[in-house]
Scaffold this motif. Sequence first.
Motif, mmCIF file in Angstrom:
data_model
loop_
_atom_site.group_PDB
_atom_site.id
_atom_site.type_symbol
_atom_site.label_atom_id
_atom_site.label_comp_id
_atom_site.label_asym_id
_atom_site.label_seq_id
_atom_site.Cartn_x
_atom_site.Cartn_y
_atom_site.Cartn_z
ATOM 1 N N SER A 78 0.904 -1.319 -0.101
ATOM 2 C CA SER A 78 0.062 0.092 0.019
ATOM 3 C C SER A 78 0.948 1.302 -0.015
ATOM 4 N N SER A 79 2.144 1.150 0.774
ATOM 5 C CA SER A 79 3.005 2.097 0.734
ATOM 6 C C SER A 79 3.577 2.859 -0.881
ATOM 7 N N ASN A 81 1.949 3.194 -3.345
ATOM 8 C CA ASN A 81 1.057 4.111 -4.074
ATOM 9 C C ASN A 81 0.560 3.713 -5.541
#
Length: 146
Positions: A78-79, A81
């Motif tokens: 998720s980090s 993007n």
Amino acid sequence: MNRLRPGDYVKTPNELEILPGTPEAVQKLREARFQIILISNQQGVGKKSMSQADLDAITEKLRTKIPLDDVFYCTHLSSENCPCRKPAPGMILQAAEKHSLTLSECVFFGDSDTDEQASQAAGVGRFFRVTNNNLSALVESLFSGA
């Protein structure tokens, strides 16, 4: 399609637990000529909690229970993007392009806020929130016009 594992992932085929009524609900959608496309974030691969081979084996087992027309996974963290990772609409847009879908005429069944956000961002016609035992009821409501 599978039972949620809060704080965890399905990491092996043995951990896959298809929700009750899911095969029958999907069959009803198929009979109504819907395409069945799985769109799923799978950051367990990115986190190294599982390998791509594990994900492929899980998908193979899932396909023995649920007939899928296609599968789209985002394995990024998720980090990162990533534009394909829900809530971004990337995987939905890829599926629409590949399968010549008119998204405003599509239905998205999802179990999370990110599923709903992605479907809205992509312009999907209807979103249904799936919980552990309501897929059959949601499919029935789709056909009853509710």
